[in-house]
Structures are given as C-alpha cells and as structure tokens.
Design a protein around this motif. Structure first.
Motif, short mmCIF file in Angstrom:
data_model
loop_
_atom_site.label_atom_id
_atom_site.label_comp_id
_atom_site.label_asym_id
_atom_site.label_seq_id
_atom_site.Cartn_x
_atom_site.Cartn_y
_atom_site.Cartn_z
N GLU A 144 11.74 11.52 -2.10
CA GLU A 144 10.91 11.92 -0.96
C GLU A 144 9.80 10.94 -0.62
OE1 GLU A 144 9.56 15.90 -1.57
OE2 GLU A 144 11.59 16.74 -1.64
N GLN A 145 9.98 9.68 -1.02
CA GLN A 145 9.02 8.63 -0.67
C GLN A 145 9.79 7.50 0.02
OE1 GLN A 145 5.64 8.92 -1.04
NE2 GLN A 145 6.09 10.99 -1.78
N PRO A 146 9.76 7.41 1.35
CA PRO A 146 10.59 6.42 2.05
C PRO A 146 10.23 4.98 1.73
CG PRO A 146 9.03 7.47 3.57
CD PRO A 146 8.98 8.25 2.28
N ALA A 147 9.08 4.74 1.11
CA ALA A 147 8.67 3.36 0.82
C ALA A 147 9.68 2.63 -0.05
CB ALA A 147 7.29 3.34 0.18
N SER A 148 10.38 3.34 -0.94
CA SER A 148 11.34 2.65 -1.81
C SER A 148 12.49 2.06 -1.00
CB SER A 148 11.87 3.58 -2.89
OG SER A 148 12.68 4.60 -2.35
N LEU A 149 12.98 2.80 0.01
CA LEU A 149 14.03 2.28 0.88
C LEU A 149 13.50 1.20 1.82
CD1 LEU A 149 16.24 5.33 1.92
CD2 LEU A 149 17.00 3.27 0.74
N GLU A 150 12.26 1.37 2.27
CA GLU A 150 11.64 0.34 3.11
C GLU A 150 11.58 -0.99 2.36
OE1 GLU A 150 8.81 3.78 5.11
OE2 GLU A 150 7.89 2.09 4.04
N MET A 151 11.24 -0.90 1.09
CA MET A 151 11.21 -2.11 0.27
C MET A 151 12.61 -2.68 0.09
SD MET A 151 9.83 -2.55 -3.62
CE MET A 151 10.51 -3.83 -4.71
N ARG A 154 8.79 6.55 -17.12
CA ARG A 154 9.83 5.98 -16.26
C ARG A 154 10.28 7.01 -15.23
NH1 ARG A 154 14.10 1.75 -17.67
NH2 ARG A 154 15.64 1.94 -16.03
N VAL A 155 10.59 6.51 -14.02
CA VAL A 155 11.21 7.31 -12.97
C VAL A 155 12.47 6.58 -12.52
CG1 VAL A 155 10.94 8.42 -10.73
CG2 VAL A 155 8.94 8.10 -12.20
N ASN A 156 13.63 7.25 -12.60
CA ASN A 156 14.89 6.65 -12.18
C ASN A 156 15.31 7.17 -10.81
OD1 ASN A 156 15.40 5.11 -14.56
ND2 ASN A 156 15.95 7.01 -15.62
N TYR A 157 16.16 6.42 -10.13
CA TYR A 157 16.71 6.81 -8.83
C TYR A 157 15.59 7.14 -7.84
CZ TYR A 157 20.93 7.11 -11.63
OH TYR A 157 21.97 6.82 -12.48
N ASP A 163 2.13 6.74 -7.13
CA ASP A 163 1.31 7.90 -7.53
C ASP A 163 2.09 9.20 -7.34
OD1 ASP A 163 -0.85 6.26 -8.12
OD2 ASP A 163 -1.79 6.51 -6.15
N ALA A 164 2.78 9.31 -6.20
CA ALA A 164 3.52 10.54 -5.89
C ALA A 164 4.66 10.76 -6.88
CB ALA A 164 4.06 10.48 -4.46
N TRP A 165 5.36 9.71 -7.29
CA TRP A 165 6.45 9.85 -8.25
C TRP A 165 5.92 10.35 -9.60
CZ3 TRP A 165 8.09 4.40 -6.45
CH2 TRP A 165 8.90 4.51 -5.30
N ILE A 166 4.79 9.82 -10.03
CA ILE A 166 4.22 10.27 -11.30
C ILE A 166 3.80 11.73 -11.19
CG2 ILE A 166 2.29 9.97 -12.90
CD1 ILE A 166 2.41 6.96 -12.28
N ASP A 167 3.15 12.09 -10.08
CA ASP A 167 2.75 13.48 -9.89
C ASP A 167 3.97 14.41 -9.89
OD1 ASP A 167 0.11 12.70 -9.75
OD2 ASP A 167 0.00 12.80 -7.56
N ALA A 224 0.84 -1.21 0.00
CA ALA A 224 0.00 0.00 0.00
C ALA A 224 0.87 1.25 0.00
CB ALA A 224 -0.93 -0.01 1.20
N ARG A 225 1.95 1.25 0.76
CA ARG A 225 2.85 2.41 0.82
C ARG A 225 3.55 2.60 -0.53
NH1 ARG A 225 4.15 4.39 5.81
NH2 ARG A 225 6.36 4.74 5.35
N LEU A 226 3.89 1.51 -1.19
CA LEU A 226 4.56 1.61 -2.48
C LEU A 226 3.60 2.08 -3.57
CD1 LEU A 226 6.60 -1.66 -2.09
CD2 LEU A 226 7.62 0.59 -2.45
N ARG A 227 2.36 1.66 -3.52
CA ARG A 227 1.38 2.14 -4.50
C ARG A 227 1.16 3.64 -4.35
NH1 ARG A 227 -2.25 -1.50 -7.02
NH2 ARG A 227 -3.98 -0.07 -6.63
#
Length: 317
Positions: free
Chosen positions: A94-101, A86-89, A54-58, A47-50
C-alpha cells in the motif's frame, strides 16, 4: 578483468541516458564486486520512499498473526527482545513509492546497463536496523552461481550508514568464487585485511554483486538504518541457471510496466525510461494488478552462509 565467463552486451561508449552506467563504472563493478552511486535517487522520490519505509515498519509492528501477508514482516529475537528487521514483497504493501522507484530511469537504466535489455526484477525488500538494534549481519554471499551473467543488488540507503555505526563491510574482488565465510570469520573476525567500510548517505545507491562477501559488525546505540534492495538478473541467466522457469519470469516482468506507469503518474515532468525488452520476453498483463504485485519465491539460489540460521534470515522472502 571481469570475472564473468559468458559475454553480455557491451556497454555503450557513451551511455544513452544519464541514468545508464559508463563502461568505466561497469568495469569497476566487475573488478571489485561493488559500485557506489552518490545521490542517485532524486530528492522528491527519496522523500516518498523514506515515508514509505516508516509506513512499512508501522504496518509490520501492528500486524496480527491472522493478517494476510503477516509473514512478509520478518522478526528476530535479540538479547533485548523481539525486533523486526526486514519487510519482503514491498509492492503490495500500500505504498506506491516502491513501484515508482522500480519504474524510474535511475533504477532501470542501471538494470539495463548491467543485465542487458531483458533484465528481470527478482527480489524487493527493505532490510533495516531499528534504533538501538545493532546486531551483526555475519559475513556472507547472497547467492552463488556459475558467473555467466551479472546478478546484482541495487541497494538504496534511506538513512546514513557510517563506519563504526553498522556500515556495510565488503571484501572487494571476493565475488569470483564461493568462499568459506565461517573460516573468514574465524580467522579475521571483522578485521580482514582487504575489508572496507562502505559509508552511505540518504539517496546514495550501492550496487553489489550477489557473490561479493559482505556483512556488518555489531554496534551499540546505533540510529535507524533502512536500505531498500532490488535484485536484478537477465532473463537469459534465469533460463540457463534457474532456479525459476519461463512462466515465473513472465510474471515477474509484469512488475515493470506497473512501475513505469506509477513513475509516470507520480513524476510526469521527469525523464521516463524507454523499456526495450525483447518481444519474446515482453509480458502480457493479466489485468489483476493485486495478484501481479506479489510474485512469491518458492525456491532460491543458494548462497554461502556460516550457519543455517544466517541463511534462513536472508532467504525469508
């Protein structure tokens, strides 16, 4: 039989955690070039990653030309106009979910199973097809290498991906050598006799060898489909094959303790990963987390693509 030419640590007959792969799973991957792990990511993290997706696209849609990191949001010209795909790096967005994953046992257990204890997280991105954007991703191989070690992508699906609606097509057992993907496309189009559609649901993970031939056909009116990609390689493989050096390995490995800390903070009651990297590869953190979250790629290992445009889209990282 495995297509690897050099030995890796043998998988344990009984995996040391539920998040490590079994010998049978690793053998299937080695034989076929891919492996599906159903509902591998826990619902709370998914859920946090979804939401992060959305935030990365925005963020990309709202970025100005002068904004730092603007080039990390990759666009293409389609018949209907300009679209982001595509979103790189991801880790400095500013979305901690990527590091949590990244720090989760569901990811690092797989990385250790496939690459040994000195696994290196080498790429992180989100690739997606926006609603209505059904452009094809031509047949390709991500990277071609001497095959002394496994190099693989951990692909987390944030949305459903169905046959006939842009699902990934894979040529099983194609990972053993470089292929002329233009010839494959010319002779077979998308109807290669060995091709399979890999259907996925949110939370499913596809592991794919970077040399397995794959792509997705053009569709019309498809729904949003987002996939997070983390690539892993053994530190020993990078030192042997390149294209990076020991300093770059050290800088990329600093992401692992950051991920472990973020996962522990977000999910303190969940199982945590026991990182067993060899002392000679254990990184010393710089103390500058902002700098450590984005370690750029100046060079890339070459893949097999039908055109320079296909390669450029894949390698803008």
């Amino acid at each position: 039989m495995s297509t690897l030419t050099a030995p890796l640590p043998l998988p344990e007959a009984t995996p040391r955690s539920p998040h490590h792969l079994t010998p049978e799973q690793i053998q299937f991957f080695d034989d076929n070039g891919y492996l599906v792990l159903r509902q591998w990511i826990p619902p709370a993290l998914l859920a946090r990653l979804r939401a992060a997706g959305d935030a990365w696209i925005d963020a990309g849609m709202g970025a100005e030309g002068s904004d730092p990191g603007r080039d990390d949001f990759v666009f293409a010209e389609r018949p209907g106009g300009r679209v982001m795909f595509r979103v790189n790096y991801l880790h400095n967005k500013e979305q901690p979910a990527s590091l949590e994953m990244l720090g989760s046992p569901q990811v690092l257990g797989v990385a250790e199973s496939m690459c040994g204890p000195n696994f290196v997280p080498t790429y992180e991105s989100m690739v997606f097809k926006q609603e209505g954007d059904g452009e094809a991703i031509p047949w390709h191989q991500d990277a071609v290498h001497p095959r002394g070690y496994r190099i693989f992508n951990f692909d987390l699906y944030l949305d459903s991906s169905r046959a006939g609606a842009g699902a990934l097509r894979v040529l099983p057992r194609s990972q053993a050598r470089r292929h002329d993907v233009c010839a494959i496309a010319t002779e077979h189009g998308w109807d290669h006799p060995d091709a399979i559609d890999v259907e996925m649901e949110p939370g499913d993970v596809l592991l794919h060898d970077v040399m397995v031939v794959h792509g997705s056909a053009r569709t019309l009116g498809n729904a949003l489909r987002r996939t997070i990609y983390y690539e892993f390689r053994a530190a020993e493989e990078i030192l042997e094959d390149g294209p990076w050096d020991r300093e770059w390995i050290d800088r990329r490995l600093r992401l692992v303790p950051l991920g472990l800390a973020r996962h522990r903070a977000a999910f303190p009651d969940a199982e945590q990963f026991d990182w067993q990297v060899a002392p000679e590869f254990r990184p010393a953190t710089s103390g500058d987390e902002a700098a450590e979250l984005k370690i750029a790629h100046v060079v890339h290992m070459r893949g097999s693509y039908c055109s320079a445009g296909d390669a450029l889209r894949a390698l803008k990282a």
